[in-house]
Design an enzyme around this catalytic site. Structure first.
Site, PDB file in Angstrom:
ATOM      1  N   LYS A 141       0.868  -1.191   0.000  1.00 20.86           N
ATOM      2  CA  LYS A 141       0.000   0.000   0.000  1.00 20.86           C
ATOM      3  C   LYS A 141       0.897   1.229   0.000  1.00 20.86           C
ATOM      4  O   LYS A 141       2.049   1.152   0.441  1.00 20.86           O
ATOM      5  CB  LYS A 141      -0.862   0.032   1.267  1.00 20.86           C
ATOM      6  CG  LYS A 141      -2.094   0.907   1.132  1.00 20.86           C
ATOM      7  CD  LYS A 141      -3.242   0.123   0.540  1.00 20.86           C
ATOM      8  CE  LYS A 141      -4.425   0.976   0.213  1.00 20.86           C
ATOM      9  NZ  LYS A 141      -5.593   0.137  -0.109  1.00 20.86           N
ATOM     10  N   ASP A 181      -6.877   4.348  -4.588  1.00 24.34           N
ATOM     11  CA  ASP A 181      -7.557   4.245  -3.306  1.00 24.34           C
ATOM     12  C   ASP A 181      -8.172   5.643  -3.117  1.00 24.34           C
ATOM     13  O   ASP A 181      -8.371   6.355  -4.108  1.00 24.34           O
ATOM     14  CB  ASP A 181      -6.562   3.882  -2.178  1.00 24.34           C
ATOM     15  CG  ASP A 181      -7.253   3.375  -0.909  1.00 24.34           C
ATOM     16  OD1 ASP A 181      -7.612   2.189  -0.856  1.00 24.34           O
ATOM     17  OD2 ASP A 181      -7.457   4.163   0.026  1.00 24.34           O
TER      18      ASP A 181
HETATM   19  N1  GLU Z   1      -7.332   0.300  -2.921  1.00 21.06           N
HETATM   20  C1  GLU Z   1      -8.079  -0.892  -3.206  1.00 21.06           C
HETATM   21  C2  GLU Z   1      -8.111  -1.768  -1.976  1.00 21.06           C
HETATM   22  O1  GLU Z   1      -8.146  -1.281  -0.876  1.00 21.06           O
HETATM   23  C3  GLU Z   1      -7.623  -1.578  -4.477  1.00 21.06           C
HETATM   24  C4  GLU Z   1      -6.207  -1.993  -4.524  1.00 21.06           C
HETATM   25  C5  GLU Z   1      -5.763  -2.515  -5.896  1.00 21.06           C
HETATM   26  O2  GLU Z   1      -6.557  -2.607  -6.814  1.00 21.06           O
HETATM   27  O3  GLU Z   1      -4.571  -2.835  -5.988  1.00 21.06           O
HETATM   28  O4  GLU Z   1      -8.147  -2.970  -2.045  1.00 21.06           O
END
Ligand code: GLU
Length: 461
Positions: A141, A181
């Site tokens: 992340k 996100d």
């Molecule tokens: N931000 C999204 C999540 O919390 C998607 C992450 C992604 O597609 O890599 O899962």
């Protein structure tokens, strides 16, 4: 002395409990002040006690103390120049938490509240969520404390280019694949992809997901998180002979997750009466008008308060937590972490809520989750219920590798299948480890086991 099977079991549970406690206490002391990270770890470790009792080999190999420590944490300066010519400096982050089952995968969040602890909680959750999808993706992340709100397009572009100039050193289609996100959508992904491509000098489509369709994006990725949450909740409802048809639904947020949860819930016959943004919420007893919402949020980037100018019969209320006082059958928290506290959970229960599906990451506090579980509310935890977004991101990576794309219907069918598999696996794990019906425990265990087995197989690395 004869030790009965029950006494043996309780001894194993005792050993597992003290192991978990020791690791959790060390997480608190080694990561001071990172309260959201502590919360995410607490929820996981409490669920895993029966796993360590049944499989002490994970304990002996120190899987838990390894999994709570990021493989790598990158922090960097992001300087940029605003429209007035003033130099601004933000902070960029990427946590590469766990790569046991695949390249690091997870979104980027641009929001003033972003700090190391927030990114770590999100990255930690992502490990288990990504594992639950059944796809080969590890947990990561990232993001920045940059606030896109009120910034011009040109400022957003300069910021994201500066951000990617540094981040590009650490990512790649087989290393680490960021996506969106909060605060990072199609526009930001586009600018970041452009900058990455310029620096690397090649079209590595699989380095980011959530891309525009014309340059390697997947159909249905935009809709995936919201649709997936509704598919998951539908599975929970079906198990009790219930459905979205005719239900009153409250969805917090008005970003990408919320909009497509609302869209799918409406298509399934629900009456969605409220949504929100970080300033307040709208209650429309006639049902939220999706076309207005999409235009306000996706195109005009306006505040939700403007909704009532076009729909004067609807009410706008300042502040966010009031949304949970609206009586509903189904609540879908799709805004942000800890948006439902114990008090809000109690009000929802008093008003007769039957199901809660977490579209956001960790939207319910630990106390709120306890309230829902004690009241017998069907509760779909974030790791399971919002996994549809990252699941379709993994499908986007697969399409990029094949240099081929599936139709919307093909991707959507795969998404539905993934969500129902996550549901079944979570139910099964909850049952197997002594917590029937508790999907928090089930999802945590099912997600953990795949990663733990991969870590065991790969040795101490
Ligand atoms: N931000 C999204 C999540 O919390 C998607 C992450 C992604 O597609 O890599 O899962």
């Amino acid at each position: 002395m004869i030790i009965t099977e029950q006494a043996m079991e309780s001894q194993e549970m005792k050993a597992a409990r003290s192991y978990v406690k020791e690791v959790y206490e060390s997480v608190i002391s080694r990561n001071p002040g990172e309260t959201e990270f502590h919360q995410a770890v607490k929820e996981i470790v409490d669920s895993l006690v029966p796993v360590f009792a049944k499989h002490p080999q994970y304990m002996h190999r120190g899987i838990l103390e390894s999994i709570v420590e990021p493989e790598r944490m990158i922090t960097f300066r992001v300087p940029w120049v605003d429209d007035e010519g003033k130099v601004r400096v933000n902070r960029g982050f990427r946590v590469q938490f766990n790569s046991a089952i695949g390249p690091y995968k997870g979104g980027l969040r641009f929001h003033p509240s972003v700090n190391g602890g927030i990114i770590k909680f999100l990255g930690f959750e992502q490990i288990f969520k990504n594992s639950l999808t059944g796809q080969p993706i590890g947990g990561g992340k990232g993001g920045s404390d940059f606030d896109p709100k009120g910034k011009s397009d040109a400022e957003v572009m300069r910021f994201t280019q500066s951000f990617m100039t540094e981040l590009c050193k650490y990512i790649g289609p087989d290393e680490d694949v960021p996506a969106g996100d909060i605060g990072v959508g199609a526009r930001e992904i586009g600018y970041m992809f452009g900058q990455y491509k310029r620096i690397r000098g090649g079209h590595e489509a699989g380095v980011l997901t959530g891309k525009g369709i014309v340059y390697g994006g997947s159909l249905a990725r935009t809709e995936a998180t919201g649709y997936g949450t509704v598919y998951f909740v539908d599975e929970m409802l079906k198990s009790k002979g219930l459905s979205f048809e005719g239900s009153t639904v409250v969805v917090s947020g008005s970003g990408n997750v919320s909009i497509y949860a609302i869209e799918k819930a409406i298509r399934m016959g629900a009456h969605v009466v409220a949504c929100s943004d970080s300033n307040g919420y709208v209650y429309d007893k006639n049902g939220i008008n999706l076309a207005t919402l999409k235009r306000l949020k996706e195109i005009e980037r306006k505040r939700i308060s403007e909704y009532v100018l076009e729909h004067p019969h609807a009410e706008y209320h300042e502040g966010c937590s009031g949304i949970w006082t609206i009586p509903c059958d189904i609540a879908l928290p799709c805004a942000t972490q800890n948006e439902i506290d114990e008090a809000s959970a109690k009000i929802l229960v008093e008003n007769g809520v039957k199901a809660v599906g977490e579209g956001a990451n960790m939207p319910s506090t630990l106390e709120a989750i306890d309230v829902f579980l004690a009241a017998g509310v069907l509760f779909g935890p974030a790791k399971a219920a919002n996994a549809g977004g990252v699941a379709v991101s993994a499908l986007e990576m697969a399409q990029n590798s094949m240099r081929y794309s599936w139709t919307f219907e093909e991707v959507d069918a795969k998404l539905q299948n993934i969500m129902s598999t996550i549901y079944r696996n979570s139910v099964k794990a909850a049952e197997e480890y002594g917590h029937p019906g508790n999907l928090v425990v089930g999802a945590n265990i099912a997600g953990f086991l795949r990663v733990a087995d991969a870590m065991m197989a790969q040795g101490i690395v």
